[in-house]
Design a protein around this motif. Structure first.
Motif, mmCIF file in Angstrom:
data_model
loop_
_atom_site.group_PDB
_atom_site.id
_atom_site.type_symbol
_atom_site.label_atom_id
_atom_site.label_comp_id
_atom_site.label_asym_id
_atom_site.label_seq_id
_atom_site.Cartn_x
_atom_site.Cartn_y
_atom_site.Cartn_z
ATOM 1 N N VAL A 279 27.356 28.535 14.483
ATOM 2 C CA VAL A 279 26.138 29.386 14.419
ATOM 3 C C VAL A 279 25.064 28.683 15.356
ATOM 4 C CG1 VAL A 279 25.224 31.008 13.686
ATOM 5 C CG2 VAL A 279 27.265 30.747 12.503
ATOM 6 N N ILE A 280 24.955 27.517 14.250
ATOM 7 C CA ILE A 280 23.790 26.797 14.794
ATOM 8 C C ILE A 280 24.155 26.283 16.407
ATOM 9 C CG2 ILE A 280 22.876 24.886 14.735
ATOM 10 C CD1 ILE A 280 22.709 24.914 11.850
ATOM 11 N N LYS A 281 25.318 25.698 16.585
ATOM 12 C CA LYS A 281 25.152 25.599 17.945
ATOM 13 C C LYS A 281 25.210 26.349 19.318
ATOM 14 C CE LYS A 281 28.886 22.579 18.504
ATOM 15 N NZ LYS A 281 29.674 21.529 18.121
ATOM 16 N N ASN A 282 25.765 28.092 19.171
ATOM 17 C CA ASN A 282 26.650 29.049 19.572
ATOM 18 C C ASN A 282 25.110 29.202 19.868
ATOM 19 O OD1 ASN A 282 29.272 28.750 19.468
ATOM 20 N ND2 ASN A 282 29.400 30.026 17.938
ATOM 21 N N ALA A 283 24.012 29.124 18.656
ATOM 22 C CA ALA A 283 23.177 29.485 18.841
ATOM 23 C C ALA A 283 21.724 28.942 20.390
ATOM 24 C CB ALA A 283 21.424 30.174 17.884
ATOM 25 N N VAL A 284 22.191 27.635 19.823
ATOM 26 C CA VAL A 284 21.596 26.890 20.771
ATOM 27 C C VAL A 284 21.828 26.691 22.590
ATOM 28 C CG1 VAL A 284 20.922 24.488 21.666
ATOM 29 C CG2 VAL A 284 20.895 25.163 19.030
ATOM 30 N N GLU A 285 22.980 27.111 22.039
ATOM 31 C CA GLU A 285 23.931 27.950 23.004
ATOM 32 C C GLU A 285 23.196 28.935 24.670
ATOM 33 O OE1 GLU A 285 26.023 25.394 25.513
ATOM 34 O OE2 GLU A 285 25.973 23.723 23.962
ATOM 35 N N LEU A 286 23.144 30.066 23.589
ATOM 36 C CA LEU A 286 22.332 31.103 24.016
ATOM 37 C C LEU A 286 20.942 30.539 24.751
ATOM 38 C CD1 LEU A 286 23.401 34.376 24.764
ATOM 39 C CD2 LEU A 286 22.513 34.331 21.938
ATOM 40 N N SER A 287 20.356 30.327 23.851
ATOM 41 C CA SER A 287 19.113 29.933 23.984
ATOM 42 C C SER A 287 19.232 28.914 25.032
ATOM 43 C CB SER A 287 18.631 29.351 22.726
ATOM 44 O OG SER A 287 18.234 29.984 21.420
#
Length: 427
Positions: free
Chosen positions: A238-246
């Motif tokens: 989730v953290i990695k996906n949120a970072v990619e999205l940001s």
């Protein structure tokens, strides 16, 4: 099957040792008994001969006291001598050379016994007793009989020992076959009840209790690793996906992108570390597919990841060009090993330098910190062992040791003017 055959050979060896030791004991006892019997026969023979000689000596002394002259011996094989010079030729010289000797071997089967009269030092009674000997003429036959009988007794004892050994080790062999190579959860319930109430039964009961505890521990470990795998990997993803999205948002500035990049790298490294540690927990003895891996990039990444431990310290990092080399290793495992060793070196070194070099397929990391306390130097790689100044939990070097053992590497920790950790990679 091969392991079972090996265990079967071991139990045969145990039975064989019982038989061999019992046979050796019986052989020794037979030899001692034969020697005692042989000596006893000689002693009895000599005692009967000495009894006749003493009887004759008493008669001669009595006649001398009554008449004043020494009579002739009543037995034809005995003679009274008043000087050693008149002794028979085949015993004379020996009697002169050995004045205290009483028994002499003569020629042509003759055998002499010499009696000294206590009250008459110059009077001797010589008895030729060769014709009265019973044991000596059949000595060879007696020895042969004792040897043969001893061997027969030993053979009988070996057969008895073989039977007893097989019967004694049978329950132990059955117990070994039951637990050999079998997973704890596959063992029958209450198997210890089928064994006799003796030492084997006690061993079976202890094994049953131990295997039950192991089975429960394995079950808890599987549950724990499964839960950890799910509960940690999911939020990391989730953290990695949120970072990619940001990072895809156009409004983010350069500073935000740098921070997000660091978060993403930390999450990615955490994911790899979790994967490595879970692999170590689940497959302690499994080998993974190692490939040639360059040390330098991983080493530089480990230094950057632990650079916050160097803040406010005057420490020089000396990386030798020799570290630009390849070893056969998994890069994730190698990263975890370097992270733990370097974090210790950075954390406990206040000033000086940390030198890193590679030579003879070995990575050496040396610092100028206070070193390891003597009280824990021998056990520093054990779980939970740490110094008084440590702020951690004492798991770092323990993890490194387990990873090294998993990969077939060796690790050496020395403390002299700092701490030196050497990792010897497999050839």
């Amino acid at each position: 099957m091969l392991k079972m055959l090996k265990n079967d050979a071991k139990f045969h060896s145990l039975s064989r040792r019982i038989v061999l030791q019992f046979c050796a004991f019986t052989l020794v006892i037979s030899a001692v008994y034969g020697m005692i019997s042989f000596v006893l026969m000689y002693t009895l023979e000599d005692s009967f001969i000495e009894k006749d000689i003493l009887r004759e000596a008493a008669y001669l002394s009595s006649e001398f006291n009554n008449t004043g002259t020494w009579p002739d011996a009543r037995s034809s094989n005995m003679q009274v001598h008043f000087s050693k010079s008149t002794f028979p030729d085949d015993m004379r010289q020996i009697a002169i050379d050995e004045p205290m000797r009483k028994e002499f071997y003569g020629l042509e089967g003759r055998h002499y016994h010499l009696h000294h009269f206590v009250d008459y030092p110059d009077v001797y009674l010589v008895a030729e007793v060769g014709s009265k000997l019973l044991v000596r003429p059949i000595r060879a036959g007696v020895i042969q009989f004792l040897v043969i009988s001893g061997l027969l007794v030993t053979i009988i004892a070996c057969l008895i020992a073989w039977f007893v050994g097989r019967k004694t080790t049978k329950p132990l062999k059955q117990l070994a076959e039951l637990v050999d190579g079998v997973a704890p959860e596959q063992l029958p319930d209450n198997f210890a009840e089928h064994y006799p109430k003796n030492e084997v039964g006690i061993l079976a009961n202890a094994l049953e209790q131990a295997l039950v505890k192991i089975s429960l521990a394995l079950s808890r470990e599987k549950s724990f690793t499964r839960d950890v795998s799910h509960e940690l990997r999911t939020p990391l993803a989730v953290i990695k996906n949120a970072v990619e999205l940001s990072r895809t948002q156009q409004s983010a500035n350069d500073t935000d992108n740098a921070v997000l990049a660091r978060i993403y790298e930390a999450a990615d490294q955490m994911e790899k570390t979790v994967h490595t540690l879970l692999m170590l927990a689940r497959e302690e003895h499994a080998k993974i597919d190692n490939r040639p891996t360059n040390i330098m990039p991983i080493l530089e990444k480990a230094i950057l990841d632990n650079r916050m431990l160097l803040e406010g310290k005057h420490i020089a990092i000396d990386i030798s060009d020799s570290c630009n080399a390849s070893v056969s290793a998994d890069k994730n495992i190698l990263k975890v090993v370097m992270d733990n060793i370097l974090s210790n070196a950075f954390k406990y070194t206040d000033e000086g330098e940390v030198k890193i070099s590679f030579a003879e397929n070995s990575l050496v990391i040396q610092d100028t910190g206070p070193g390891i306390e003597p009280a824990i130097s021998d056990n520093v790689t054990q779980v939970g062992v740490k110094g008084q100044q440590s702020t951690g939990f004492g798991f770092g070097l323990s993890i490194v040791k387990r990873l090294c053992e998993h990969q077939g590497w060796n690790m050496q920790v020395k403390s002299s003017n700092g701490t030196t950790v050497t990792v010897f990679f497999a050839d």
